[in-house]
Design an enzyme around this catalytic site. Structure first.
Site, PDB file in Angstrom:
ATOM      1  N   SER A  86       0.801  -1.218   0.000  1.00  0.00           N
ATOM      2  CA  SER A  86       0.000   0.000   0.000  1.00  0.00           C
ATOM      3  C   SER A  86       0.837   1.273   0.000  1.00  0.00           C
ATOM      4  O   SER A  86       0.388   2.298  -0.478  1.00  0.00           O
ATOM      5  CB  SER A  86      -0.931   0.002   1.210  1.00  0.00           C
ATOM      6  OG  SER A  86      -0.210  -0.197   2.406  1.00  0.00           O
ATOM      7  N   LYS A 128     -11.507  -0.683  -1.050  1.00  0.00           N
ATOM      8  CA  LYS A 128     -10.638   0.088  -1.961  1.00  0.00           C
ATOM      9  C   LYS A 128     -11.272   0.124  -3.344  1.00  0.00           C
ATOM     10  O   LYS A 128     -12.268   0.811  -3.502  1.00  0.00           O
ATOM     11  CB  LYS A 128      -9.240  -0.474  -1.896  1.00  0.00           C
ATOM     12  CG  LYS A 128      -8.589   0.139  -0.653  1.00  0.00           C
ATOM     13  CD  LYS A 128      -7.618  -0.601   0.090  1.00  0.00           C
ATOM     14  CE  LYS A 128      -7.296   0.205   1.359  1.00  0.00           C
ATOM     15  NZ  LYS A 128      -6.572  -0.559   2.338  1.00  0.00           N
ATOM     16  N   HIS A 188      -5.265  -3.900  -1.934  1.00  0.00           N
ATOM     17  CA  HIS A 188      -5.161  -2.906  -3.011  1.00  0.00           C
ATOM     18  C   HIS A 188      -5.270  -3.504  -4.403  1.00  0.00           C
ATOM     19  O   HIS A 188      -5.576  -2.794  -5.355  1.00  0.00           O
ATOM     20  CB  HIS A 188      -3.845  -2.126  -2.890  1.00  0.00           C
ATOM     21  CG  HIS A 188      -3.896  -1.082  -1.831  1.00  0.00           C
ATOM     22  ND1 HIS A 188      -4.465   0.156  -2.030  1.00  0.00           N
ATOM     23  CD2 HIS A 188      -3.506  -1.104  -0.542  1.00  0.00           C
ATOM     24  CE1 HIS A 188      -4.401   0.851  -0.921  1.00  0.00           C
ATOM     25  NE2 HIS A 188      -3.819   0.110   0.014  1.00  0.00           N
TER      26      HIS A 188
HETATM   27  C1  LIG Z   1      -6.484  -0.779   3.718  1.00  0.00           C
HETATM   28  C2  LIG Z   1      -5.792  -2.026   4.031  1.00  0.00           C
HETATM   29  C3  LIG Z   1      -6.313  -2.902   4.992  1.00  0.00           C
HETATM   30  C4  LIG Z   1      -7.505  -2.572   5.830  1.00  0.00           C
HETATM   31  O1  LIG Z   1      -8.678  -2.668   5.107  1.00  0.00           O
HETATM   32  P1  LIG Z   1      -9.980  -1.854   5.603  1.00  0.00           P
HETATM   33  O2  LIG Z   1     -11.090  -2.528   4.890  1.00  0.00           O
HETATM   34  O3  LIG Z   1      -9.778  -0.449   5.204  1.00  0.00           O
HETATM   35  O4  LIG Z   1     -10.041  -2.041   7.077  1.00  0.00           O
HETATM   36  C5  LIG Z   1      -5.669  -4.095   5.190  1.00  0.00           C
HETATM   37  N1  LIG Z   1      -4.544  -4.413   4.511  1.00  0.00           N
HETATM   38  C6  LIG Z   1      -4.013  -3.584   3.593  1.00  0.00           C
HETATM   39  C7  LIG Z   1      -2.796  -3.995   2.856  1.00  0.00           C
HETATM   40  C8  LIG Z   1      -4.624  -2.362   3.323  1.00  0.00           C
HETATM   41  O5  LIG Z   1      -4.090  -1.535   2.435  1.00  0.00           O
END
Ligand SMILES: *Cc1c(COP(=O)(O)O)cnc(C)c1O
Length: 386
Positions: free
Chosen positions: A175, A234, A203
């Site tokens: 990310s 996302k 992502h």
């Molecule tokens: C955003 C993210 C999460 C968390 O997901 P949410 O649904 O926003 O709680 C977990 N792992 C990674 C790699 C992320 O980028």
């Protein structure tokens, strides 16, 4: 009470604040009363505001109301939850799927369900915070391997105690760096050393791979990993996390995963919206094509100006700055010129690797991207970064 701590953070240029948007998320956003170009959202395909997604949510609110009323195992499993899980499994080509209120919550309890205090976790050094927290909650011994370095992972694997259960943990698409884990090499090592692998494709879901099934499709390794995790928050543009895998794993998680069991089920409207978003991903592949065209245009332009980026292969384009104060100054100047791209600083990224994290979406127009490049060039020159 906490003034001293806050002043300390501020002195180190690490104080954070909330920016309030007064419009929906999109290629531009109204922030603090001004419309700015938004390069800071994970809504890669624009699905958060897609008419079919919004309509699906409204329809489900009318039919099912707002809250689910109870946890999934008590009485909170409503038809939209089951439809979403069936559709997710079909989309991913697995037997089953299980959804969680957030991706963070999926990671917090699925990792402890897979490995306990007698196990060993080998995690990529740049794993997402939610993965690290899941690893800690498992109480397994935690070892870190160098970022995206399969050779180092093998070195660490060779040192494992005999017969110990081993779980390799990694983001698929990182990310804060935008690069992809060496999933094919990791599959080979897992097979060779009898380890399990927990992959977080938060992502990659919806944007990577020829049909948007994610980073496993991108790397051609879907059949080599029996399960993985991703999010609905996302590219899917809604909220929630999911695990896809075979039915026995899913049933096991229904029975053991604390953040699945001890929390109220997600609002049914969120599930209905995510189901609609999956359909859009399959029916409108041109969104993905526009995303990648925009990504290539912006990436090439930033390099032409002279910025240094990470080894990104995705719509996440981090520009490496170094010191937190310079990154913060750059982000502030960009915003003054109508472009919002956040400074990512420690502890989110390692010390001295503060960066401007640019994310581009399918809905940005060529004009917006060219304006973005002009602002970046101007600000980069004024800060002597290019
Ligand atoms: C955003 C993210 C999460 C968390 O997901 P949410 O649904 O926003 O709680 C977990 N792992 C990674 C790699 C992320 O980028």
């Amino acid at each position: 009470m906490f003034e001293k701590d806050l002043q300390n953070l501020d002195r180190q240029h690490l104080l954070r604040r909330l920016y309030v948007a007064t419009s929906p998320t999109g290629p531009t956003i109204e922030m603090d009363g001004r419309r700015v170009i938004l390069l800071a959202s994970n809504n890669y395909l624009g699905l958060a505001t897609h008419p079919s997604v919004v309509e699906a949510a409204l329809g489900a609110v009318r039919e099912f109301g707002m809250g689910a009323g109870a946890s999934r195992l008590v009485s909170g499993t409503l038809r939209p939850h089951m439809t979403l899980e069936t559709e997710l499994a079909r989309f991913k080509g697995t037997e089953s799927a299980l959804t969680f209120v957030a991706g963070y919550l999926a990671n917090l309890s699925v990792i402890p369900a897979l490995v306990g205090a007698d196990g060993l976790i080998l995690a990529d050094r740049l794993c997402h915070a939610s993965l690290i927290d899941g690893c800690r909650l498992s109480r397994a011994k935690l070892r870190v391997f160098r970022h995206a370095d399969a050779n180092h992972l093998e070195t660490v694997l060779k040192r494992r105690p005999a017969k110990q259960r081993v779980l390799i943990v990694t983001d698929a698409l990182f990310s804060m760096d935008g690069d992809v884990a060496p999933l094919s090499d990791i599959a080979t090592l897992a097979e060779r050393y009898g380890a399990q692998v927990f992959i977080d494709d938060a992502h990659g879901t919806g944007i990577m791979g020829p049909t948007g099934r994610g980073s496993l499709e991108h790397c051609g390794v879907e059949s080599r990993f029996p399960f993985h995790m991703g999010t609905l928050s996302k590219a899917i543009g809604c909220a929630g996390g999911y695990i896809v895998g075979d039915s026995s794993l899913i049933q096991y998680l229904v029975n053991t995963s604390r953040t699945f069991i001890y929390t109220t089920a997600p609002p049914p409207a969120v599930a209905a919206a995510a189901t609609a978003a999956l359909r859009v991903i399959e029916e409108e592949p041109d969104r993905r094509a526009r995303l990648w065209k925009n990504r290539d245009h912006l990436f090439a332009g930033l390099h032409r100006i002279g910025f240094h980026t990470t080894a990104t292969v995705s719509p996440i384009i981090p520009i490496l700055i170094g010191d937190a104060d310079r990154a913060q100054a750059m982000s502030r100047q960009l915003l003054e010129h109508g472009v919002y791209a956040p400074a990512i600083r420690p502890p989110t990224v390692p010390a001295s690797t503060s960066r401007i994290r640019v994310t581009v979406t399918a809905d940005h127009t060529t004009n917006q991207l060219n304006e973005t490049l002009a602002v970046f060039e101007h600000v980069g020159q004024s800060l002597k970064l290019v």
